[in-house]
Design an enzyme around this catalytic site. Structure first.
Site, PDB file in Angstrom:
ATOM      1  N   ASP A   1      -7.035   8.097  11.301  1.00 40.50           N
ATOM      2  CA  ASP A   1      -6.269   6.629  10.665  1.00 40.50           C
ATOM      3  C   ASP A   1      -5.497   6.628   9.848  1.00 40.50           C
ATOM      4  O   ASP A   1      -4.821   8.098   9.933  1.00 40.50           O
ATOM      5  CB  ASP A   1      -7.229   5.716   9.564  1.00 40.50           C
ATOM      6  N   SER A   2      -4.631   5.797   9.531  1.00 45.77           N
ATOM      7  CA  SER A   2      -2.836   5.730   9.446  1.00 45.77           C
ATOM      8  C   SER A   2      -3.127   6.508   7.993  1.00 45.77           C
ATOM      9  O   SER A   2      -2.029   6.979   7.346  1.00 45.77           O
ATOM     10  CB  SER A   2      -2.072   4.453   9.592  1.00 45.77           C
TER      11      SER A   2
ATOM     12  N   TYR B   1       1.235   2.354   9.700  1.00 45.10           N
ATOM     13  CA  TYR B   1       1.901   2.750  10.869  1.00 45.10           C
ATOM     14  C   TYR B   1       1.990   1.084  11.197  1.00 45.10           C
ATOM     15  O   TYR B   1       2.533   0.237  12.083  1.00 45.10           O
ATOM     16  CB  TYR B   1       0.121   2.113  11.271  1.00 45.10           C
ATOM     17  N   GLY B   2       1.032  -0.060  10.034  1.00 45.17           N
ATOM     18  CA  GLY B   2       1.523  -1.681  10.099  1.00 45.17           C
ATOM     19  C   GLY B   2       2.584  -2.334  10.303  1.00 45.17           C
ATOM     20  O   GLY B   2       2.679  -3.116  11.107  1.00 45.17           O
TER      21      GLY B   2
ATOM     22  N   CYS C   1      -7.944   3.196  12.754  1.00 39.52           N
ATOM     23  CA  CYS C   1      -6.932   2.177  12.968  1.00 39.52           C
ATOM     24  C   CYS C   1      -6.571   1.642  13.699  1.00 39.52           C
ATOM     25  O   CYS C   1      -6.633   1.162  14.626  1.00 39.52           O
ATOM     26  CB  CYS C   1      -5.923   3.532  12.421  1.00 39.52           C
ATOM     27  N   ASN C   2      -6.629  -0.233  13.318  1.00 39.25           N
ATOM     28  CA  ASN C   2      -6.153  -1.139  14.689  1.00 39.25           C
ATOM     29  C   ASN C   2      -4.822  -0.847  15.269  1.00 39.25           C
ATOM     30  O   ASN C   2      -5.234  -1.002  16.364  1.00 39.25           O
ATOM     31  CB  ASN C   2      -6.699  -2.310  13.612  1.00 39.25           C
ATOM     32  N   THR C   3      -4.425  -1.039  14.299  1.00 33.63           N
ATOM     33  CA  THR C   3      -2.369  -0.558  14.619  1.00 33.63           C
ATOM     34  C   THR C   3      -2.514   0.320  15.995  1.00 33.63           C
ATOM     35  O   THR C   3      -2.332   0.200  16.879  1.00 33.63           O
ATOM     36  CB  THR C   3      -1.841  -0.376  13.825  1.00 33.63           C
TER      37      THR C   3
ATOM     38  N   GLU D   1      -4.185  -0.354  -0.841  1.00 35.65           N
ATOM     39  CA  GLU D   1      -4.374   1.821  -1.582  1.00 35.65           C
ATOM     40  C   GLU D   1      -3.708   1.431  -3.201  1.00 35.65           C
ATOM     41  O   GLU D   1      -3.979   2.703  -3.752  1.00 35.65           O
ATOM     42  CB  GLU D   1      -2.936   1.835  -1.346  1.00 35.65           C
TER      43      GLU D   1
ATOM     44  N   CYS E   1      -7.738  -5.044  10.068  1.00 37.29           N
ATOM     45  CA  CYS E   1      -7.036  -3.783   9.309  1.00 37.29           C
ATOM     46  C   CYS E   1      -8.562  -3.162   9.134  1.00 37.29           C
ATOM     47  O   CYS E   1      -9.327  -3.721   8.567  1.00 37.29           O
ATOM     48  CB  CYS E   1      -6.203  -4.221   8.847  1.00 37.29           C
ATOM     49  N   THR E   2      -8.609  -1.585   8.843  1.00 31.77           N
ATOM     50  CA  THR E   2      -9.503  -0.784   8.051  1.00 31.77           C
ATOM     51  C   THR E   2      -9.402  -0.998   7.038  1.00 31.77           C
ATOM     52  O   THR E   2     -10.427  -1.080   6.181  1.00 31.77           O
ATOM     53  CB  THR E   2      -8.895   0.643   8.401  1.00 31.77           C
ATOM     54  N   HIS E   3      -8.092  -1.341   5.833  1.00 30.81           N
ATOM     55  CA  HIS E   3      -8.419  -1.919   4.663  1.00 30.81           C
ATOM     56  C   HIS E   3      -9.008  -2.892   4.516  1.00 30.81           C
ATOM     57  O   HIS E   3      -8.739  -3.137   3.275  1.00 30.81           O
ATOM     58  CB  HIS E   3      -7.002  -1.698   3.779  1.00 30.81           C
TER      59      HIS E   3
HETATM   60  N1  DGL Z   1      -4.830   1.443   9.548  1.00 29.66           N
HETATM   61  C1  DGL Z   1      -3.803   0.074   9.439  1.00 29.66           C
HETATM   62  C2  DGL Z   1      -4.733  -0.740  10.001  1.00 29.66           C
HETATM   63  O1  DGL Z   1      -6.298  -0.571  10.428  1.00 29.66           O
HETATM   64  C3  DGL Z   1      -3.487   0.123   8.281  1.00 29.66           C
HETATM   65  C4  DGL Z   1      -2.526   0.746   7.548  1.00 29.66           C
HETATM   66  C5  DGL Z   1      -1.380   0.437   7.925  1.00 29.66           C
HETATM   67  O2  DGL Z   1      -0.464  -0.103   8.225  1.00 29.66           O
HETATM   68  O3  DGL Z   1      -1.499   1.583   8.570  1.00 29.66           O
HETATM   69  O4  DGL Z   1      -4.082  -1.182  11.259  1.00 29.66           O
END
Ligand code: DGL
Length: 266
Positions: free
Chosen positions: A13-14, A45-46, A76-78, A167, A199-201
């Protein structure tokens, strides 16, 4: 390619958000070993371009290959939205993203055929949730055939402030709730009955989001559909202490031995 069944699953993940995906893998596949990489040096990453996210993802995949993983989950979704289709052509290992299962689950969940997706800006802009939901929509063929509207309406909203708020640990803070109310006002007006936390968060905001969306909206966590100490290995590109502390608040086991990796060398 000969696969060692006892080899670990690589997850990346990011940053720390992908630990919500690790939590689901631990619950659903308790016998699997896991190697996790969080790109804590380069998060988020988003808001980054497709090329950058592909380059980062490629480096991480090369690193995970050195850990002899048998499969890779892009938590990570992104990165799933922007890099999966490129990376899967480049490697021999099975590689799984989180966007497709999330889209599928939402289509199966919705009763009134009105679905919302919240995600990072890059994920929403990639259009992948929109594309996959349209493909999974049973009414899509009808639409194609008779040039009618599909049976499913989709509404999207980027929520860039959610990642830094999570975060910061403000997952139950009134400020976060106010931000969520602003972001969600428009799509809640559309009478959705299903909302993808793309998104993972975001699953870490589940109780706050529940309060904002009310009881009638089903919250979909794409990670739900995915697959001792030495059993799990964690790597991060920066801030390992912070990573450990976050991991401790998310995972059922205490994590204290996250190792730092110079990811630019991969
Ligand atoms: N992990 C990213 C996602 O799931 C979210 C955090 C990011 O922007 O890197 O999209």
């Amino acid at each position: 390619m000969k696969t060692d069944r006892n080899a670990p699953i690589g997850v990346f993940d990011s940053g720390v958000g992908g630990l919500t995906v690790v939590r689901e893998i631990m619950r659903n596949l308790p016998d699997e070993r896991i190697v996790y990489f969080g790109d804590t040096a380069r998060v988020p990453y988003g808001s980054k371009s497709k090329n950058t996210v592909i380059r980062y993802s490629r480096q991480i995949v090369h690193f995970l290959e050195t850990q002899q993983v048998k499969a890779i989950v892009i938590a990570c979704n992104t990165a799933s939205a922007l890099a999966l289709d490129t990376i899967e052509k480049e490697i021999d290992l099975p590689i799984i993203g989180v966007v497709k299962p999330g889209a599928q689950m939402a289509v199966e969940t919705t009763q009134n055929k009105r679905v919302g997706v919240i995600a990072t800006e890059s994920t929403i802009q990639s259009g992948l949730y929109q594309q996959l939901i349209t493909e999974a929509d049973p009414g899509a063929y009808e639409k194609y055939l008779h040039k009618k509207d599909g049976t499913l309406d989709l509404f999207t909203q980027a929520c860039p402030l959610f990642v830094p708020l999570v975060e910061e640990g403000w997952t139950k803070d009134p400020i976060t709730e106010e931000v969520a109310r602003r972001y969600l006002a428009e799509i809640l007006d559309k009478d959705i009955d299903t909302l993808i936390m793309g998104c993972t968060h975001y699953p870490l905001l589940r109780s706050l989001l529940r309060k904002v969306v009310g009881e009638k909206v089903t919250l979909v966590n794409p990670a739900n559909d995915e697959l001792g100490r030495q059993k799990y290995q964690f790597f991060a590109s920066d801030g390992v202490e912070r990573f450990n502390a976050f991991a401790h608040s998310v995972l059922p086991e205490q994590i204290s031995d996250t190792k730092q990796v110079q990811i630019e060398n991969y």
